[in-house]
Design an enzyme around this catalytic site. Sequence first.
Site, PDB file in Angstrom:
ATOM      1  N   HIS A 144      -6.691  -0.419 -10.202  1.00 43.45           N
ATOM      2  CA  HIS A 144      -6.264   0.726  -9.796  1.00 43.45           C
ATOM      3  C   HIS A 144      -4.609   1.638  -9.776  1.00 43.45           C
ATOM      4  O   HIS A 144      -4.920   2.714  -9.727  1.00 43.45           O
ATOM      5  CB  HIS A 144      -6.091  -0.130  -8.020  1.00 43.45           C
ATOM      6  CG  HIS A 144      -5.777   0.795  -7.572  1.00 43.45           C
ATOM      7  ND1 HIS A 144      -6.698   1.795  -6.830  1.00 43.45           N
ATOM      8  CD2 HIS A 144      -4.740   0.861  -5.972  1.00 43.45           C
ATOM      9  CE1 HIS A 144      -7.210   2.835  -5.519  1.00 43.45           C
ATOM     10  NE2 HIS A 144      -5.632   2.839  -5.176  1.00 43.45           N
ATOM     11  N   ASP A 202       0.850  -1.269  -0.084  1.00 38.58           N
ATOM     12  CA  ASP A 202       0.192   0.328  -0.285  1.00 38.58           C
ATOM     13  C   ASP A 202       1.065   0.538  -0.056  1.00 38.58           C
ATOM     14  O   ASP A 202       1.859   1.466   0.212  1.00 38.58           O
ATOM     15  CB  ASP A 202      -1.109   0.283   1.277  1.00 38.58           C
ATOM     16  CG  ASP A 202      -1.545   1.168   1.293  1.00 38.58           C
ATOM     17  OD1 ASP A 202      -2.810   1.097   0.157  1.00 38.58           O
ATOM     18  OD2 ASP A 202      -1.472   2.388   2.084  1.00 38.58           O
TER      19      ASP A 202
END
Length: 295
Positions: free
Chosen positions: A206, A135
Amino acid sequence: MTHALPQPGILAPLPPQARYISFLLREGADPREALRALAAQATGEGLVVGLGADLVARLGASVEGLRQFNGMPGAKVRLPATPAALWLWLRGDDRGELLHRSRKLTALLAPAFDPQRITDTFLHAGGKDLSGYEDGTENPTGDDALAAAVVAPDAGVLAGSSFAAVQRWRHNLPEFDAMTREQQDHGVGRERDSNEELDDAPASAHVKRTAQENFEPEAFVLRRSMPWVEGNEGGLVFVAFGHSFDAFEAQLRRMSGAEDGITDALFRFTTPDTGAYFWCPGVRGGQLDLRPVGL
């Protein structure tokens, strides 16, 4: 006169453990005394404080750029808005210690604020989401992080403060597990083990939806997201700090399909169940700088 500095926890590395608490303002309560007491608590890396638009309005003040999160016009997916008056990010390395600190802070604020939601989070696998993907790979660092996350020193009374967008995302882990590895990689746009960006990822990936340098103007934010777990369910508390909400909203507009009708592939297995905006005052003279809201 020296300007305020950012709250240290905003720019510090993610802690091993954390707790996010949002509060609602009690009907008819005067929050000033509680906020003054809180201001002395948020001077180190262990606590970050954010004020919501309704709380600022209750103080009879205004903060330029602060507004309520109301979803995204034209979004093709559900983006719930769950406003709160006050938001705390407690940072540490021991869950028990965080519990005791949160109890003390809740008692300190009790004359004016009631807890709305508490979410415990943790650092997973060195900074990975529960999906196993890293992340915040393209998070800015150093001076770039400061420029992205903090209002500039020449910006007047708001210098040193930040704006925080907060969403709690809930993963559908069985749905994710049912996807093939290729579907997972193409949804994120990276190969999970190497974290390398995929050249052949689809437009819905994404990475392609949120590449910060591909916006005009560039849409850099400082992500400080952490996974959460409750029972056998889990997800990600997404937190983006910016010198305004503009970069976050540019990314969310594209992710949600409001820009071009293509929704981010992440929505196949995860969806937000909260959404709120906060203004995070700077620190000056050993405490939160609440001068912009008249305290």
